[in-house]
Scaffold this active site. Sequence first.
Site, PDB file in Angstrom:
ATOM      1  N   HIS A  36     -17.737  10.887  23.609  1.00  0.00           N
ATOM      2  CA  HIS A  36     -19.005  11.562  23.899  1.00  0.00           C
ATOM      3  C   HIS A  36     -19.767  10.650  24.862  1.00  0.00           C
ATOM      4  CE1 HIS A  36     -18.959  15.034  21.064  1.00  0.00           C
ATOM      5  NE2 HIS A  36     -17.943  14.329  20.580  1.00  0.00           N
ATOM      6  N   ASN A  72     -19.353  15.884  24.934  1.00  0.00           N
ATOM      7  CA  ASN A  72     -18.207  15.090  25.373  1.00  0.00           C
ATOM      8  C   ASN A  72     -18.394  14.785  26.856  1.00  0.00           C
ATOM      9  OD1 ASN A  72     -17.070  17.306  23.357  1.00  0.00           O
ATOM     10  ND2 ASN A  72     -15.895  15.435  23.118  1.00  0.00           N
ATOM     11  N   CYS A  85     -23.021  16.816  18.469  1.00  0.00           N
ATOM     12  CA  CYS A  85     -22.394  16.947  17.151  1.00  0.00           C
ATOM     13  C   CYS A  85     -23.462  17.333  16.132  1.00  0.00           C
ATOM     14  CB  CYS A  85     -21.715  15.634  16.745  1.00  0.00           C
ATOM     15  SG  CYS A  85     -21.019  15.712  15.086  1.00  0.00           S
ATOM     16  N   HIS A 104     -11.380  10.220  22.779  1.00  0.00           N
ATOM     17  CA  HIS A 104     -12.329  11.350  22.668  1.00  0.00           C
ATOM     18  C   HIS A 104     -13.722  10.733  22.778  1.00  0.00           C
ATOM     19  CE1 HIS A 104     -13.678  15.219  20.541  1.00  0.00           C
ATOM     20  NE2 HIS A 104     -14.714  14.437  20.364  1.00  0.00           N
ATOM     21  N   ARG A 137     -14.568  24.361  21.483  1.00  0.00           N
ATOM     22  CA  ARG A 137     -14.854  23.979  20.090  1.00  0.00           C
ATOM     23  C   ARG A 137     -15.965  22.925  20.031  1.00  0.00           C
ATOM     24  NH1 ARG A 137     -15.634  19.716  16.940  1.00  0.00           N
ATOM     25  NH2 ARG A 137     -14.016  18.620  18.099  1.00  0.00           N
ATOM     26  N   ASP A 138     -15.667  21.724  20.478  1.00  0.00           N
ATOM     27  CA  ASP A 138     -16.663  20.646  20.351  1.00  0.00           C
ATOM     28  C   ASP A 138     -17.895  20.976  21.191  1.00  0.00           C
ATOM     29  OD1 ASP A 138     -17.790  18.267  19.598  1.00  0.00           O
ATOM     30  OD2 ASP A 138     -16.154  16.996  20.266  1.00  0.00           O
TER      31      ASP A 138
HETATM   32  P1  HMG Z   1     -18.136  21.733   0.714  1.00  0.00           P
HETATM   33  O1  HMG Z   1     -19.458  22.430   0.647  1.00  0.00           O
HETATM   34  O2  HMG Z   1     -18.039  20.370   0.130  1.00  0.00           O
HETATM   35  O3  HMG Z   1     -16.922  22.545   0.134  1.00  0.00           O
HETATM   36  O4  HMG Z   1     -17.719  21.686   2.232  1.00  0.00           O
HETATM   37  P2  HMG Z   1     -16.738  23.798  -0.759  1.00  0.00           P
HETATM   38  O5  HMG Z   1     -15.286  23.854  -1.016  1.00  0.00           O
HETATM   39  O6  HMG Z   1     -17.709  23.744  -1.908  1.00  0.00           O
HETATM   40  O7  HMG Z   1     -17.125  25.026   0.185  1.00  0.00           O
HETATM   41  C1  HMG Z   1     -18.432  25.424   0.490  1.00  0.00           C
HETATM   42  C2  HMG Z   1     -18.427  26.864   0.976  1.00  0.00           C
HETATM   43  O8  HMG Z   1     -17.674  26.962   2.180  1.00  0.00           O
HETATM   44  C3  HMG Z   1     -17.741  27.803   0.001  1.00  0.00           C
HETATM   45  O9  HMG Z   1     -18.358  29.078   0.176  1.00  0.00           O
HETATM   46  C4  HMG Z   1     -16.338  27.885   0.512  1.00  0.00           C
HETATM   47  O10 HMG Z   1     -15.678  29.072   0.169  1.00  0.00           O
HETATM   48  C5  HMG Z   1     -16.536  27.815   2.004  1.00  0.00           C
HETATM   49  P3  HMG Z   1     -19.303  29.671  -0.966  1.00  0.00           P
HETATM   50  O11 HMG Z   1     -18.482  29.692  -2.206  1.00  0.00           O
HETATM   51  O12 HMG Z   1     -20.477  28.709  -1.066  1.00  0.00           O
HETATM   52  O13 HMG Z   1     -19.677  31.014  -0.427  1.00  0.00           O
HETATM   53  N1  HMG Z   1     -15.414  27.195   2.705  1.00  0.00           N
HETATM   54  C6  HMG Z   1     -14.841  27.705   3.805  1.00  0.00           C
HETATM   55  N2  HMG Z   1     -15.086  28.814   4.514  1.00  0.00           N
HETATM   56  C7  HMG Z   1     -14.307  29.044   5.596  1.00  0.00           C
HETATM   57  N3  HMG Z   1     -13.319  28.205   5.986  1.00  0.00           N
HETATM   58  C8  HMG Z   1     -13.064  27.083   5.313  1.00  0.00           C
HETATM   59  C9  HMG Z   1     -13.835  26.812   4.168  1.00  0.00           C
HETATM   60  N4  HMG Z   1     -13.825  25.794   3.284  1.00  0.00           N
HETATM   61  C10 HMG Z   1     -14.790  26.048   2.389  1.00  0.00           C
HETATM   62  N5  HMG Z   1     -12.091  26.274   5.727  1.00  0.00           N
HETATM   63  C11 HMG Z   1     -16.114  21.475   4.019  1.00  0.00           C
HETATM   64  C12 HMG Z   1     -16.559  20.975   2.637  1.00  0.00           C
HETATM   65  C13 HMG Z   1     -15.092  20.510   4.562  1.00  0.00           C
HETATM   66  C14 HMG Z   1     -15.535  22.867   3.885  1.00  0.00           C
HETATM   67  C15 HMG Z   1     -17.374  21.519   4.925  1.00  0.00           C
HETATM   68  O14 HMG Z   1     -17.978  20.277   4.867  1.00  0.00           O
HETATM   69  C16 HMG Z   1     -17.049  21.852   6.357  1.00  0.00           C
HETATM   70  O15 HMG Z   1     -16.605  22.958   6.678  1.00  0.00           O
HETATM   71  N6  HMG Z   1     -17.280  20.892   7.269  1.00  0.00           N
HETATM   72  C17 HMG Z   1     -16.965  21.102   8.664  1.00  0.00           C
HETATM   73  C18 HMG Z   1     -17.821  20.223   9.479  1.00  0.00           C
HETATM   74  C19 HMG Z   1     -17.486  20.400  10.940  1.00  0.00           C
HETATM   75  O16 HMG Z   1     -16.851  21.341  11.372  1.00  0.00           O
HETATM   76  N7  HMG Z   1     -17.983  19.422  11.759  1.00  0.00           N
HETATM   77  C20 HMG Z   1     -17.808  19.455  13.152  1.00  0.00           C
HETATM   78  C21 HMG Z   1     -16.383  19.206  13.560  1.00  0.00           C
HETATM   79  S1  HMG Z   1     -15.903  17.502  13.506  1.00  0.00           S
HETATM   80  C22 HMG Z   1     -16.413  16.858  15.017  1.00  0.00           C
HETATM   81  O17 HMG Z   1     -17.077  17.534  15.781  1.00  0.00           O
HETATM   82  C23 HMG Z   1     -15.957  15.470  15.361  1.00  0.00           C
HETATM   83  C24 HMG Z   1     -14.844  15.455  16.407  1.00  0.00           C
HETATM   84  O18 HMG Z   1     -15.256  16.122  17.594  1.00  0.00           O
HETATM   85  C25 HMG Z   1     -14.506  14.002  16.746  1.00  0.00           C
HETATM   86  C26 HMG Z   1     -15.766  13.179  17.081  1.00  0.00           C
HETATM   87  O19 HMG Z   1     -16.381  13.431  18.116  1.00  0.00           O
HETATM   88  O20 HMG Z   1     -16.098  12.347  16.242  1.00  0.00           O
HETATM   89  C27 HMG Z   1     -13.569  16.120  15.902  1.00  0.00           C
HETATM   90 MG    MG Z   2     -16.418  15.263  19.189  1.00  0.00          MG
END
Ligand code: HMG
Ligand code: MG
Length: 308
Positions: A209, A249, A240, A207, A15-16
């Site tokens: 990086h 990571n 990221c 966690h 995933r990450d």
């Molecule tokens: P948004 O644009 O504010 O929300 O996104 P929305 O509700 O308006 O949705 C936008 C579009 O996405 C819509 O589609 C929704 O249907 C669709 P459209 O109508 O435009 O065709 N949608 C989805 N589709 C599939 N699955 C879903 C979903 N939700 C909405 N669950 C939202 C808000 C949270 C959805 C967006 O910002 C998002 O998906 N963000 C994810 C970001 C992400 O994955 N980042 C990386 C992971 S975190 C990380 O790596 C950190 C970590 O490793 C720890 C660290 O290292 O810090 C964990």
């Molecule tokens: Mg991470």
Amino acid sequence: MALPKQVKIVEVGPRDGLQNEKEFVPTATKIELIDRLSAAGFRNVEAASFVSPKWVPQMADGADVMGGIQRRAGTIYSVLTPNLRGFEGALAARADEIVIFGAASEAFSQKNINCSIAESIERFAPVAAAAKEHGLRIRGSVSCALGCPYQGEVPVASVVDVVKRFAALGCDEIDIADTIGVGTPQRTREVFQAVTEVFPREHLSGHFHDTYGQALANIYAALLEGVEIFHASVAGLGGCPYAKGATGNVATEDVLYLMHGLGIETGIDLAQVVEIGDFISNAIGRPNVSRAGKALLAKARSEANSCV
Ligand code: HMG
Ligand code: MG
């Protein structure tokens, strides 16, 4: 504090590690990666994300990935779920654990999940309630716990505040994430000392990086604080999408080498992980950045050649 006798290593490479790859990694490659990792002994693999494919296109095949893997008994397969829609996907995909992911920095919260910290907690509340109702484990991930690419310094109190909110949502485990790898050992110790006041130490994870090359030192610092769960990414995959310049990571091979050298059990076969690091680096055409992985691979290859 004495070092723990054993630790849990959560493999987050699928995933990450992969989420930031520009070229789409074929679903079959993701599945093979996860299956080989679980066969190597990982008790917890972070396998996919159920997030908006517009935000993270690489993770768009989460349902197919989860549908294609061979489940190993005793291995927890975790997936990221930012909202109820993501939770529905996770449930249908038979995930064992869902991950809600927030941040200790307002700016990062906006960039990563398009809402404030307070709004994110409101959004996570029904996700956590649904997970409880269906008997799924819940993990909370706190990004930017040691620094933020937009805000810079992040007060320890902000990390404690999010940990408390995640605890109130019923998280089984909480990750202290150094998203951009800026933390150093003393700061790591201070943050873990503060969060262990509000959440049980044995359910906190590190966690890290490795952007600034501090991850192993920070892991050692966290071990000294009694932390027993660490995340790592095979071959050091990753970066990221919402933290410019952040590298992957810490490499799993390096963490395993450290733990085994300290006499700490992981239950994971390092030699197999070294081969997996080689497999995935070749499969996606990316250099293997694990120091221990590269050294052990070279050693294994030269031993194999000297036998013929
Ligand atoms: P948004 O644009 O504010 O929300 O996104 P929305 O509700 O308006 O949705 C936008 C579009 O996405 C819509 O589609 C929704 O249907 C669709 P459209 O109508 O435009 O065709 N949608 C989805 N589709 C599939 N699955 C879903 C979903 N939700 C909405 N669950 C939202 C808000 C949270 C959805 C967006 O910002 C998002 O998906 N963000 C994810 C970001 C992400 O994955 N980042 C990386 C992971 S975190 C990380 O790596 C950190 C970590 O490793 C720890 C660290 O290292 O810090 C964990
Ligand atoms: Mg991470």
